[in-house]
Write a protein that holds these residues in place. Structure first.
Motif, PDB file in Angstrom:
ATOM      1  N   TYR A 125      27.624  31.183  34.583  1.00 41.63           N
ATOM      2  CA  TYR A 125      28.688  31.325  35.455  1.00 41.63           C
ATOM      3  C   TYR A 125      28.674  31.604  37.004  1.00 41.63           C
ATOM      4  N   GLY A 126      29.426  30.702  37.678  1.00 43.09           N
ATOM      5  CA  GLY A 126      28.972  30.785  38.928  1.00 43.09           C
ATOM      6  C   GLY A 126      30.247  31.609  39.666  1.00 43.09           C
ATOM      7  N   ARG A 127      30.116  32.580  40.275  1.00 39.92           N
ATOM      8  CA  ARG A 127      31.108  33.327  40.653  1.00 39.92           C
ATOM      9  C   ARG A 127      31.764  33.396  42.355  1.00 39.92           C
ATOM     10  N   ARG A 128      32.923  33.217  42.626  1.00 35.62           N
ATOM     11  CA  ARG A 128      33.198  33.036  44.049  1.00 35.62           C
ATOM     12  C   ARG A 128      34.049  34.201  44.162  1.00 35.62           C
ATOM     13  N   GLU A 129      33.752  35.375  44.883  1.00 40.48           N
ATOM     14  CA  GLU A 129      34.431  36.537  44.857  1.00 40.48           C
ATOM     15  C   GLU A 129      35.787  36.368  45.674  1.00 40.48           C
ATOM     16  N   GLY A 130      36.841  37.292  45.063  1.00 43.24           N
ATOM     17  CA  GLY A 130      38.108  37.314  45.387  1.00 43.24           C
ATOM     18  C   GLY A 130      38.581  38.577  46.659  1.00 43.24           C
ATOM     19  N   SER A 131      39.497  38.611  47.188  1.00 43.92           N
ATOM     20  CA  SER A 131      39.796  39.881  47.985  1.00 43.92           C
ATOM     21  C   SER A 131      39.766  40.932  47.024  1.00 43.92           C
ATOM     22  N   ASP A 132      40.312  40.842  45.822  1.00 51.80           N
ATOM     23  CA  ASP A 132      40.217  42.202  44.904  1.00 51.80           C
ATOM     24  C   ASP A 132      39.159  41.846  43.884  1.00 51.80           C
ATOM     25  N   PRO A 133      37.857  42.185  44.244  1.00 51.38           N
ATOM     26  CA  PRO A 133      36.823  41.913  43.193  1.00 51.38           C
ATOM     27  C   PRO A 133      36.785  42.605  41.851  1.00 51.38           C
ATOM     28  N   ALA A 134      37.598  43.658  41.659  1.00 53.88           N
ATOM     29  CA  ALA A 134      38.192  44.327  40.435  1.00 53.88           C
ATOM     30  C   ALA A 134      38.846  43.487  39.532  1.00 53.88           C
ATOM     31  N   ALA A 135      39.538  42.660  40.184  1.00 56.47           N
ATOM     32  CA  ALA A 135      40.821  41.934  39.440  1.00 56.47           C
ATOM     33  C   ALA A 135      39.867  40.947  38.362  1.00 56.47           C
ATOM     34  N   ALA A 136      40.511  40.721  37.251  1.00 58.80           N
ATOM     35  CA  ALA A 136      40.002  39.842  36.383  1.00 58.80           C
ATOM     36  C   ALA A 136      39.839  38.443  36.974  1.00 58.80           C
ATOM     37  N   PRO A 137      38.814  37.644  36.723  1.00 62.41           N
ATOM     38  CA  PRO A 137      38.660  36.296  37.603  1.00 62.41           C
ATOM     39  C   PRO A 137      39.367  35.247  36.858  1.00 62.41           C
ATOM     40  N   VAL A 138      39.785  34.059  37.489  1.00 61.20           N
ATOM     41  CA  VAL A 138      40.242  32.838  36.945  1.00 61.20           C
ATOM     42  C   VAL A 138      38.846  32.095  36.556  1.00 61.20           C
ATOM     43  N   LEU A 139      38.898  31.814  35.214  1.00 62.13           N
ATOM     44  CA  LEU A 139      37.749  31.084  34.919  1.00 62.13           C
ATOM     45  C   LEU A 139      37.999  29.425  34.601  1.00 62.13           C
ATOM     46  N   THR A 140      37.184  28.537  34.987  1.00 65.82           N
ATOM     47  CA  THR A 140      37.190  27.147  34.664  1.00 65.82           C
ATOM     48  C   THR A 140      36.005  26.564  34.628  1.00 65.82           C
ATOM     49  N   GLY A 141      35.854  25.395  34.005  1.00 67.73           N
ATOM     50  CA  GLY A 141      34.787  24.799  33.676  1.00 67.73           C
ATOM     51  C   GLY A 141      34.319  24.034  32.383  1.00 67.73           C
ATOM     52  N   SER A 142      33.375  23.771  31.572  1.00 70.18           N
ATOM     53  CA  SER A 142      33.330  22.971  30.530  1.00 70.18           C
ATOM     54  C   SER A 142      31.583  22.848  30.180  1.00 70.18           C
ATOM     55  N   HIS A 143      31.379  21.743  29.764  1.00 72.14           N
ATOM     56  CA  HIS A 143      29.941  21.976  29.534  1.00 72.14           C
ATOM     57  C   HIS A 143      29.121  20.546  30.097  1.00 72.14           C
ATOM     58  N   LEU A 144      27.862  20.851  29.981  1.00 75.08           N
ATOM     59  CA  LEU A 144      26.837  19.476  30.568  1.00 75.08           C
ATOM     60  C   LEU A 144      26.207  18.885  29.513  1.00 75.08           C
TER      61      LEU A 144
END
Ligand SMILES: [Zn+2]
Length: 794
Positions: A445-464
């Motif tokens: 998981y690579g995380r880009r912080e939001g202005s509200d770090p406590a908020a649940a993130p939006v996830l995107t991705g797939s497989h390699l």
């Protein structure tokens, strides 16, 4: 090489603004602009020098003696400095025409514009009783277009970039009695742009009467104003020369790129609130001045500029995003890593005087009334960069496929090739500023912080991971698409409310360890970590052991905290999008899949001597099952049922022996859970009746896989469809015939998928697998805008 038990090490990224410095620029010299420009402007009705406003608070913030803002928010009746150049150029052009005896005929002044230059030309034409025709590229605010039209100009909208608008304007100006009044020069069109630049010298002449600067900060698009500033300060006979710093948008850094290249280069431009700076190529006449006379160049993000505009507004100065770029640029130069060197390159000390050219007021650019609206609602990714990443990754595990003559990809899960691909993607994630974590299943998981770090993130991705004979797109498009979205958000300086995470799930294909969607299934809680770790490949190696060997048995908890939403972009792997002639699909769900293996035991018997009525023929029974399945499909009683017998083996498989045993697999798929269950039940009943029809015939079944139909979230689907609409992309809704990580994550949070069209009927799991660069870019555009909007939801 084994990397026992550790996450691969990658150096953290260094945060520095795009920057270029040239020592010795202050001693470079050139010829001055004509002295009569100032007199001409002074003769115009409504002329007055614009104010130079001192802002002590900024001087304290920046650690210099004095800071002034040259405020161009009201200049000759327009909210920007541009009329200085247009008026002098038109004056010269008409004077020259009069000199050639052509004054009697009215002329049409033609210009391409991002807003203010075109408005200035239109205004002059109206004042002088001439006509104006103005070409406006995509992205200029409707109010800016309306202001040009209000000056009685003929406005032509161009469905392209600023450079495209310039090209169309130049073509239109080939007509008789037209004059192209363009602030951008190119080889063969340099006199009028040169006059426009001369016109801007009045701005510097006014500063001379007001203050002696040590540094001038100037926003640049094609570099015309910067050329005027360089000309002014590098042509004075004596006295200390001030340092000159140019500022551009990170979405269009053509000057900085050219300075680094040592020659003028064109860059692909993105979207930016600094519309007047959104230029892809430096002006050819400006270039020698920029190269010789600028001390330094810096690029700033939309967020930097929006903040600077807000701060200037709080200090009583009306600055649009282009005008405020000067403050954003000096801030970028004097803060952050390497600030001391940059301060030294600009020759700044605690007593220095800095002049920021604020080239436009807020009214000049109606797109940015305030910070709230400076957050774009739609973003476009860099398709070329996405494609390069896809192609670079495809080199990892690449092989020459003999059957197709093509280059294929072989990255079975947790092999050395897969590990190498993972390390490359982690490196790219870190370079994009993502905080990377690896969980106990090797999910990344690579995380880009939001202005509200406590908020649940939006996830995107797939497989390699891939099958053994794969192409470059399956899975990789979703991961690298997510990465490209992050890179684009970085370039725009956008901070979303919610964090955004880009994920890579382990062993999606199921080819090596026998269970597909394995990493996501464990993350979602459907399968246990112990079950997964104990799975073995054909060589007897366990998944747990291979995680350790490759260094991907990370420390992070494998159970995923429910994200706000999950969006996965994937190639379609089928022909539906191509049939509809569209590039992008909104996936409504993944159909239920039922796999079973049926073994039929009969009796081996001689082909010649055994009477038919005494046979227990396993092969015949297998054939009856195949025919029965087809009849079930054809009956229409099971909705959209698909049934496939893809594997059939008979024993002893000899010409003259009635088969003793047959094994076959049955693959049932259906978007309706009730119907697939009904099909399974009816098939089971048929198998029992078959068994009873012949003494000596026994049938056993083994369940191989069963996934229920997964319906994707309606709101996320709507968000995807809306994003596609907003990007002008036609789309269709379709069901996924194949399984994907998204169906696992769907139990945790609202989830949906974007499909991208594949060529050659969507062939996949084959080196022939191919989606065009355009289709990939468009799919990821839709992903980007969808993620942006989801990540700004409450
Ligand atoms: Zn896949």
């Amino acid at each position: 090489m084994p990397h026992a038990g550790c996450v691969p090490e990658i150096a953290p990224p260094v945060r520095m603004p795009p920057w270029f410095a040239r020592p010795g620029a202050r001693s470079w010299t050139c010829a001055p602009a004509p002295a009569e420009v100032r007199e001409f402007h002074a003769s115009l009705p409504g002329y007055a020098p614009t104010p130079l406003i001192e802002l002590p608070r900024l001087a304290a913030e920046l650690g210099v003696g004095r800071v002034f803002v040259k405020d161009e928010s009201s200049r000759l009746g327009l909210p920007a400095f541009k009329a200085l150049g247009a008026s002098w150029a038109v004056h010269r052009a008409l004077a020259e025409r009069a000199g050639h005896g052509g004054a009697a005929d009215p002329v049409t002044l033609v210009a391409a514009t991002d807003g203010n230059h075109g408005r200035a030309v239109a205004q002059l034409a109206r004042l002088l009783g001439q006509r104006a025709r103005v070409f406006v590229p995509r992205g200029v605010h409707p109010e800016a277009v309306a202001a040009i039209a209000a000056e009685q100009a003929e406005v032509t909208r161009v469905a392209g970039s600023y450079d495209d608008a310039v090209r169309e304007a130049a073509e239109a100006a080939a007509a008789p009695d037209t004059i192209l009044v363009q602030d951008m020069a190119w080889p063969g069109y340099e006199r009028i742009p040169g006059w426009i630049v001369e016109g801007y010298s009045t701005l510097c002449a006014e500063i001379d009467e007001q203050v002696t600067p040590d540094l001038i900060v100037v926003p640049v698009g094609v570099g015309s104003l910067a050329q005027a500033v360089v000309t002014h300060y590098r042509s004075r006979p004596a006295g200390p020369a001030p340092a000159l710093l140019s500022v551009e948008s990170t979405a269009a850094p053509c000057v900085i790129e050219s300075l680094m290249a040592g020659e003028p280069v064109s860059v692909a431009t993105g979207e930016t609130i600094m519309a007047g700076l959104n230029c892809g190529t430096p002006s050819s006449i400006a270039w020698p001045y920029l190269r010789g006379g600028l001390d330094a160049a810096v690029a700033v993000t939309d967020a930097d500029s929006a903040r600077a505009a807000d701060d200037l507004a709080a200090l009583g100065v009306s600055a649009g995003p282009c005008g405020a770029a000067s403050l954003a640029g000096i801030r970028a130069a004097l803060t952050g890593d390497g600030a001391d060197e940059r301060r030294a390159a600009l020759g700044l000390g605690p007593a220095s005087t800095v002049v920021l050219l604020s080239t436009e007021g807020r009214a000049a650019n109606p797109t940015t009334p305030g910070r709230a609206s400076s957050m774009p609602d739609k973003i476009t990714v860099n398709g070329g960069r996405l494609w390069r990443s896809l192609m670079d990754l495809a080199e990892v595990g690449a092989y020459d496929d003999e059957r197709t003559g093509l280059r294929g990809v072989n990255r079975l899960a947790l092999t050395d090739a897969d590990a190498e691909g993972r390390r490359l993607v982690i490196k790219w994630m870190e370079q994009a500023g993502l905080a990377v974590r690896v969980d106990r299943m090797g999910n990344i998981y690579g995380r880009r912080e939001g202005s509200d770090p406590a908020a649940a993130p939006v996830l995107t991705g797939s497989h390699l991971d891939s099958v053994a004979t794969a192409g470059a797109f399956d899975g990789c498009l979703g991961v690298l698409g997510g990465l490209e979205v992050v890179r684009t958000l970085n370039e725009h300086g956008i901070t979303t409310r919610r964090p955004i995470e880009v994920c890579v799930f382990t062993e999606e294909e199921g080819v090596r360890f026998g269970t597909d969607m394995l990493g996501s299934a464990v993350a979602a809680g459907r399968l246990t970590l112990e079950y997964a770790h104990a799975l073995t490949d054909r060589g007897g190696l366990t998944l747990g052991g291979e995680l350790t060997r490759t260094g991907f048995d990370g420390p992070a908890d494998v159970r995923l905290e429910p994200p706000h939403a999950y969006v996965e972009c994937h190639i379609e792997q089928g022909p539906v999008l191509a049939e509809h002639g569209v590039e992008v699909g909104v996936v409504t769900g993944v159909q239920g899949i039922s796999w079973q293996e049926i073994t039929i035991h009969g009796r081996a018997a001689h082909a010649g001597t055994t009477p038919t009525h005494l046979r227990a023929d396993a092969g015949l029974a297998a054939a009856q099952i195949i025919v029965r399945l087809r009849a079930m499909v054809d009956s229409g009683n099971y909705g959209g049922l698909r049934a496939t017998v893809g594997h059939l083996a008979v024993h002893p498989n000899l010409t003259n022996i009635v088969p003793a045993r047959a094994t076959l697999t049955v693959d049932l798929r259906n978007p309706d859970d009730t119907q697939i269950a009904q099909a399974e039940e009816d098939l089971a009943a048929f198998l029992r009746s078959l068994e009873n029809s012949r003494p000596g015939l026994t049938l056993t079944t083994r369940r191989m896989a069963r996934t229920a139909y997964v319906s994707f979230d309606e709101d996320v689907r709507k968000a995807i469809a809306q994003a596609a609409d907003d990007h002008g992309l036609e789309h269709v809704s379709l069901l996924s015939g194949a399984g994907h990580d998204a169906q696992e994550i769907a139990v945790l949070c609202p989830t949906a998928m974007i499909f991208v069209r594949g060529e050659y009927d969507g062939i996949s799991h084959n080196p022939r697998e191919y989606s065009t660069p355009e289709a990939c870019a468009h799919g990821v555009d839709v992903l980007a805008t969808t993620l942006l909007r989801l990540a700004n939801q409450d």
